[in-house]
Design an enzyme around this catalytic site. Structure first.
Site, PDB file in Angstrom:
ATOM      1  N   CYS A 115       0.758  -1.282   0.014  1.00 21.18           N
ATOM      2  CA  CYS A 115       0.063  -0.010  -0.004  1.00 21.18           C
ATOM      3  C   CYS A 115       0.926   1.130  -0.038  1.00 21.18           C
ATOM      4  CB  CYS A 115      -1.134  -0.005   1.194  1.00 21.18           C
ATOM      5  SG  CYS A 115      -1.911  -1.226   1.050  1.00 21.18           S
ATOM      6  N   HIS A 255      -3.401   7.388   2.368  1.00 23.93           N
ATOM      7  CA  HIS A 255      -3.809   6.048   1.950  1.00 23.93           C
ATOM      8  C   HIS A 255      -5.098   5.655   2.619  1.00 23.93           C
ATOM      9  CE1 HIS A 255      -3.779   1.855   0.808  1.00 23.93           C
ATOM     10  NE2 HIS A 255      -3.699   1.437   2.035  1.00 23.93           N
ATOM     11  N   ASN A 285     -10.214   0.003  -0.259  1.00 21.89           N
ATOM     12  CA  ASN A 285      -8.896   0.293  -0.334  1.00 21.89           C
ATOM     13  C   ASN A 285      -8.405  -0.476  -1.557  1.00 21.89           C
ATOM     14  OD1 ASN A 285      -5.957  -0.220  -0.006  1.00 21.89           O
ATOM     15  ND2 ASN A 285      -6.186  -1.025   1.983  1.00 21.89           N
TER      16      ASN A 285
HETATM   17  O1  UT7 Z   1      -3.929  -1.191   3.769  1.00 24.76           O
HETATM   18  C1  UT7 Z   1      -2.739  -2.038   3.915  1.00 24.76           C
HETATM   19  C2  UT7 Z   1      -2.892  -2.108   5.665  1.00 24.76           C
HETATM   20  N1  UT7 Z   1      -4.224  -2.581   6.148  1.00 24.76           N
HETATM   21  C3  UT7 Z   1      -4.697  -2.094   7.106  1.00 24.76           C
HETATM   22  O2  UT7 Z   1      -4.540  -0.851   7.379  1.00 24.76           O
HETATM   23  C4  UT7 Z   1      -6.090  -2.682   7.455  1.00 24.76           C
HETATM   24  C5  UT7 Z   1      -5.871  -2.492   9.067  1.00 24.76           C
HETATM   25  N2  UT7 Z   1      -7.030  -3.145   9.943  1.00 24.76           N
HETATM   26  C6  UT7 Z   1      -8.523  -2.972   9.886  1.00 24.76           C
HETATM   27  O3  UT7 Z   1      -8.752  -2.038   9.023  1.00 24.76           O
HETATM   28  C7  UT7 Z   1      -9.298  -3.489  10.665  1.00 24.76           C
HETATM   29  O4  UT7 Z   1      -8.335  -4.158  11.615  1.00 24.76           O
HETATM   30  C8  UT7 Z   1     -10.070  -4.314   9.954  1.00 24.76           C
HETATM   31  C9  UT7 Z   1     -11.198  -3.432   9.252  1.00 24.76           C
HETATM   32  C10 UT7 Z   1      -9.628  -5.467   9.157  1.00 24.76           C
HETATM   33  C11 UT7 Z   1     -11.064  -5.248  11.011  1.00 24.76           C
HETATM   34  O5  UT7 Z   1     -11.737  -4.480  11.995  1.00 24.76           O
HETATM   35  P1  UT7 Z   1     -11.622  -4.564  13.534  1.00 24.76           P
HETATM   36  O6  UT7 Z   1     -12.324  -3.496  14.257  1.00 24.76           O
HETATM   37  O7  UT7 Z   1      -9.952  -4.657  13.933  1.00 24.76           O
HETATM   38  O8  UT7 Z   1     -12.018  -5.966  13.786  1.00 24.76           O
HETATM   39  P2  UT7 Z   1     -11.466  -7.183  14.347  1.00 24.76           P
HETATM   40  O9  UT7 Z   1     -10.458  -8.055  13.401  1.00 24.76           O
HETATM   41  O10 UT7 Z   1     -10.532  -7.118  15.731  1.00 24.76           O
HETATM   42  O11 UT7 Z   1     -12.454  -8.143  14.701  1.00 24.76           O
HETATM   43  C12 UT7 Z   1     -13.499  -7.801  15.571  1.00 24.76           C
HETATM   44  C13 UT7 Z   1     -14.698  -8.641  15.507  1.00 24.76           C
HETATM   45  C14 UT7 Z   1     -14.451 -10.404  15.377  1.00 24.76           C
HETATM   46  O12 UT7 Z   1     -15.290 -11.269  15.989  1.00 24.76           O
HETATM   47  P3  UT7 Z   1     -15.189 -11.484  17.468  1.00 24.76           P
HETATM   48  O13 UT7 Z   1     -13.928 -12.517  17.206  1.00 24.76           O
HETATM   49  O14 UT7 Z   1     -14.842 -10.370  18.301  1.00 24.76           O
HETATM   50  O15 UT7 Z   1     -16.542 -12.268  17.849  1.00 24.76           O
HETATM   51  C15 UT7 Z   1     -14.327 -10.412  13.835  1.00 24.76           C
HETATM   52  O16 UT7 Z   1     -14.659 -11.909  13.657  1.00 24.76           O
HETATM   53  O17 UT7 Z   1     -15.436  -8.460  14.252  1.00 24.76           O
HETATM   54  C16 UT7 Z   1     -15.602  -9.859  13.441  1.00 24.76           C
HETATM   55  N3  UT7 Z   1     -15.603  -9.488  12.127  1.00 24.76           N
HETATM   56  C17 UT7 Z   1     -16.513  -8.971  11.278  1.00 24.76           C
HETATM   57  N4  UT7 Z   1     -17.899  -8.805  11.733  1.00 24.76           N
HETATM   58  C18 UT7 Z   1     -18.731  -8.464  10.832  1.00 24.76           C
HETATM   59  C19 UT7 Z   1     -14.356  -9.098  11.165  1.00 24.76           C
HETATM   60  N5  UT7 Z   1     -14.898  -8.713  10.090  1.00 24.76           N
HETATM   61  C20 UT7 Z   1     -16.562  -8.675  10.088  1.00 24.76           C
HETATM   62  C21 UT7 Z   1     -17.043  -8.454   9.053  1.00 24.76           C
HETATM   63  N6  UT7 Z   1     -18.641  -8.243   9.567  1.00 24.76           N
HETATM   64  N7  UT7 Z   1     -16.702  -8.359   7.877  1.00 24.76           N
END
Ligand code: UT7
Length: 335
Positions: A115, A255, A285
């Protein structure tokens, strides 16, 4: 007089097909509400069809750039394509773009820094201008992220989209263009964000395909923490080093990975949302295309002399920030 590299034009392209959060609700266990509140994304564009690679979008962006800037392909000295989803392992997608647009003297190569690739490529291209070696350098950031996304993985498939954006770099002695950069990488980030197979370490096989190893693997929460800290820190560092207070910064061009990461970066450099370029809601993204797509969308609002801070964070890990003084007014406004 010091020669610097000015951005003298912008071109862009996103494919027609719009993948909405509603459609994603039919593919994985997610909701529009979750996606919007956790990422800021409402929809993204996807390149559909057989044999349609990243170059298809990059060529359209570069063609638009050449038309807008009245530049012929024969004038281009160098073309760099920043991409993480090249058409082929080789030749470089930049070579494919150059052939399609009909360059005759340009040499061309790809740059891969996930990225942050567009910032790496822009800085690299600028060196050839600053040294006096070249007069016209095209830098294009393009990705068909949908080609490496697992549409059964709800934590990644909601984030990414496809698109391309390109800029022209030309020399100036008026103190405009790319004035400072800070680029960083730390390979220890590999464990948190990578594609497991398809390269020389683990070439494609029936097993890698069956194991779904040809897709983006991301530990979202870990990447999020690094992204928030590093992108914000490096943006602030470049602003401080150039004595740019919040008032002096006209635009932050971040970004577009997650609206929450963008908000944290803006907060760290002390600027309000009205000065932050935002396209994540409609493109998601697009990896190497996010920053040039922002420039294309906001081009009509940019004025000569505006102070822009570009900032990115991505796989590698890679991250960085650039200080760019905008070099032209929109058409219809006198210089
Ligand atoms: O561009 C290059 C670099 N990449 C980035 O900068 C991305 C950085 N990361 C992020 O933007 C975020 O971490 C994500 C958008 C990928 C995920 O968001 P988050 O708030 O960090 O969620 P998480 O991974 O900590 O997951 C929290 C909960 C989990 O459920 P449990 O385990 O707490 O029951 C996930 O399974 O949210 C769940 N979850 C979802 N729920 C509904 C993860 N994806 C989804 C989804 N819909 N699409």
């Amino acid at each position: 007089m010091k020669i610097t590299a000015a951005i003298t034009g912008v071109g862009s392209y996103v494919p027609d097909y719009v993948l909405t959060n509603k459609e994603l609700e039919t593919l994985v266990d997610t909701t529009d509400e979750w996606i919007v509140s956790r990422t800021g994304i409402q929809e993204r564009h996807i390149l559909k069809g057989e044999n349609q690679g990243t170059s298809v979008m990059a060529i359209k962006a570069v063609e638009q750039l050449l038309a807008k800037t009245n530049t012929s392909a024969a004038e281009i000295d160098l073309l760099i394509c920043a991409t993480t989803t090249p058409d082929l392992v080789f030749p470089a997608t930049a070579n494919i773009i150059s052939a399609a647009i009909g360059t005759t003297k340009a040499f061309s190569f790809d740059m891969q820094a996930a990225c942050s690739g567009f910032l790496y490529a822009l800085t690299t291209g600028a060196q050839f201008i600053q040294s006096g070696t070249y007069k016209k350098v095209v830098v294009v950031g393009a990705d068909k992220m949908s080609s490496i996304i697992d549409y059964t993985d709800r934590s990644t498939c909601i984030i990414f989209g496809d698109g391309a954006g390109a800029v022209l770099l030309e020399p100036t002695t008026d103190g405009l263009g790319l004035l400072d950069h800070e680029l960083c990488s730390d390979g220890r980030g590999e464990q948190h964000l990578h594609q497991k197979a398809g390269g020389s370490r683990r070439p494609p096989s029936a097993e890698t395909v069956a194991n779904r190893e040809h897709f983006v693997y991301q530990e979202g929460a870990a990447v999020f923490k690094f992204a928030v800290k590093n992108m914000a820190d490096v943006a602030a560092q470049v602003a401080d080093r150039n004595h740019l207070s919040a008032n002096d910064i006209t635009w932050l061009v971040p970004h577009q990975a997650n609206k929450r990461i963008i908000d944290a970066t803006a907060q760290r450099v002390g600027i309000g949302p009205e000065k932050v370029m935002l396209t994540i809601h409609k493109y998601g993204n697009t990896t190497n295309a996010t920053i040039p797509l922002c420039l294309a969308d906001y081009e009509q609002q940019l004025r000569k002399g505006d102070n822009l801070i570009f900032a990115a964070f991505g796989g590698g890990f890679t991250w960085g920030a650039l200080y760019v003084k905008w070099a032209y007014n929109p058409s219809g406004i006198m210089n």
